[in-house]
Scaffold this motif. Structure first.
Motif, PDB file in Angstrom:
ATOM      1  N   LYS A 138       0.833  -1.207   0.000  1.00  0.00           N
ATOM      2  CA  LYS A 138       0.000   0.000   0.000  1.00  0.00           C
ATOM      3  C   LYS A 138       0.869   1.259   0.000  1.00  0.00           C
ATOM      4  O   LYS A 138       0.603   2.210  -0.740  1.00  0.00           O
ATOM      5  N   ALA A 139       1.899   1.264   0.847  1.00  0.00           N
ATOM      6  CA  ALA A 139       2.786   2.428   0.907  1.00  0.00           C
ATOM      7  C   ALA A 139       3.531   2.621  -0.410  1.00  0.00           C
ATOM      8  O   ALA A 139       3.714   3.748  -0.881  1.00  0.00           O
ATOM      9  N   ALA A 140       3.936   1.520  -1.023  1.00  0.00           N
ATOM     10  CA  ALA A 140       4.648   1.605  -2.299  1.00  0.00           C
ATOM     11  C   ALA A 140       3.754   2.214  -3.371  1.00  0.00           C
ATOM     12  O   ALA A 140       4.201   3.046  -4.178  1.00  0.00           O
ATOM     13  N   LYS A 141       2.502   1.816  -3.375  1.00  0.00           N
ATOM     14  CA  LYS A 141       1.565   2.362  -4.359  1.00  0.00           C
ATOM     15  C   LYS A 141       1.339   3.850  -4.122  1.00  0.00           C
ATOM     16  O   LYS A 141       1.261   4.640  -5.064  1.00  0.00           O
ATOM     17  N   GLN A 142       1.235   4.249  -2.859  1.00  0.00           N
ATOM     18  CA  GLN A 142       1.024   5.657  -2.533  1.00  0.00           C
ATOM     19  C   GLN A 142       2.173   6.532  -3.001  1.00  0.00           C
ATOM     20  O   GLN A 142       1.972   7.677  -3.415  1.00  0.00           O
TER      21      GLN A 142
END
Length: 453
Positions: A138-142
């Motif tokens: 999720k953090a990588a996508k953000q």
């Protein structure tokens, strides 16, 4: 300390401009022409030019320095008699920024560090390391980080094969700083490590040795030493604006949640309030004065029956004596209401910071009496993102091959003093100190540039 926050994305709009105009015509000229009835003609010529610019920028001078700010400038909007606006951020182009891998996706990373890249000028996030694959995805996508640049703690060493990563930022429980610094240096990466540096002097020394052997830089994340108001306080002290400094009072305490977090486990944290929040009192005092203490005396107390303090201390009071005669009284705790402040008492005035240590909202107050009448000044806070400032400094040190202002030696000195504080409290007597005494800024490297201040 770690806090939750919604992550935000990098502001790509700040990295470039596109104006519907003809070659050699400024935006201001275009607007003035439009105001004189030439808007239609301007738009008509702009449409085909936009396609040409997309192909080869239609004859514009596209040369730019390979690194450093692109330095976009516009005429001022203010009259000469009005306050002037600050300069544009002028960040580096994305492909010229130093790539950071962030290790650990706890509160601090998600609330402060990853969002800080949006205000950074010289660095960018390019990799993540976490034990929680779902959270990391999720953090990588953000933040636009590739799935192939997401690592577990087990395959952390594979960062050596990622050329985008130049710096590893370690944001883990204190006990893991040592291991991941050694592994990161062996992987051939520069290291930015959260404070406290480690859990012992021996670990600190081994971290410094590992980075030196690998030919890599080691910086400890003492963000207060890069924050503008605290740097202004340092200058007032060093310049003797209010005469010689005589006394310093430092306070950093908070009431910890009753949740048996890792900070309540000695094996993970190394100690209680002292290495976590008390370290700000110790390090900031040394930063302001530029001196090293010659003696420390301390007392420790923990509330009986409080499960939070079965393994670690609650309250620590310690006094530092310096070669110049300054006495600094510092207090820190885990069980009292939040207070993060300090006061530097000089011969003719007092420098107050309240609050002094949070991530934002810092306030400074200068109390003195010119012409015998007491005056209180409250300088404005520039509102800089503290983590962006420290990461940009690390990026510049990597790029320009400079020693960071807060290198591993700075963290080692704090660890030496903290061990002396514990010893003093245990033996109930003062402990003498010798390392760095007599030298100014004995353990610091290259100061941050003006643009970071």
């Amino acid at each position: 300390m770690f806090q939750d926050s919604a992550a935000n994305t990098l502001d790509q709009a700040a990295l470039g401009v596109s104006e519907p105009t003809t070659p050699g015509t400024s935006r201001r000229q275009f607007i003035n022409h439009a105001g004189r009835g030439l808007l239609a003609a301007g738009i008509a010529t702009a449409l085909p030019l936009a396609a040409a610019e997309a192909a080869d920028l239609g004859g514009f001078d596209t040369t730019a320095p390979p690194t450093g700010p692109l330095d976009i400038k516009l005429p001022p909007l203010e009259a000469p008699t009005d306050p002037k606006a600050g300069p544009f951020p002028n960040p580096d182009a994305p492909d010229q920024r130093v790539g950071f891998a962030i290790v650990g996706l706890g509160h601090l990373t998600l609330a402060e560090i990853l969002p800080a890249f949006g205000q950074a000028k010289h660095c960018k996030p390019v990799a993540l390391v976490s034990g929680d694959a779902d959270k990391m995805a999720k953090a990588a996508k953000q933040y636009g980080i590739k799935a192939s640049s997401c690592y577990s703690y087990a395959n952390y060493d594979k960062l050596k094969d990622n050329p985008e990563v130049q710096v590893i930022y370690i944001v883990l429980p204190n006990s893991q700083h040592h291991e991941f610094t050694l592994r990161g240096a062996k992987a051939g990466k520069h290291i930015l490590c959260e404070k406290p540096m480690a859990n012992s002097v021996k670990e600190c020394e081994e971290m410094i040795a590992a980075c030196n052997k690998a030919g890599k830089k080691l910086m400890i994340a003492y963000r207060i030493q890069y924050e503008p108001l605290n740097r202004a306080a340092q200058k007032l002290v060093r310049d003797k604006t209010y005469g010689k400094t005589k006394l310093i009072q430092m306070m950093n305490c908070q009431n910890q949640a009753h949740d048996q977090q890792w900070r309540h486990k000695k094996a993970l944290a190394g100690g209680g309030s002292l290495p976590d929040v008390g370290l700000y009192c110790l390090n900031t005092t040394r930063f302001l004065l530029g001196e090293e203490p010659t003696e420390v005396s301390a007392q420790i107390y923990s509330t009986p029956g409080d499960d939070r303090f079965k393994e670690i201390e609650e309250n620590v009071s310690f006094t530092l004596r310096f070669p110049s005669g300054v006495i600094a009284q510092c207090m820190t705790g885990y069980g009292s209401f939040n207070n993060k402040s300090y006061a530097v008492h000089g011969e003719t005035g007092t420098i107050k910071m309240d609050p002094a240590f949070p991530y934002k909202g810092l306030k400074q107050e200068l109390v003195h009496a010119p012409n015998g009448k007491q005056m209180i000044e409250q300088p404005s806070n520039p509102g800089k993102q503290q983590f962006a400032l420290e990461m940009d400094h690390m990026a510049e040190c990597v790029r320009d091959n400079k020693t960071p202002y807060t290198p591993g030696e700075e963290g080692l000195q704090d660890q030496r003093i903290m061990e002396a504080i514990y010893q003093s409290a245990k033996d109930n007597k003062p402990v003498k100190l010798t390392a760095g005494v007599g030298k100014t800024d004995a353990f610091r490297g290259t100061p941050p540039t003006e643009e970071q201040a």
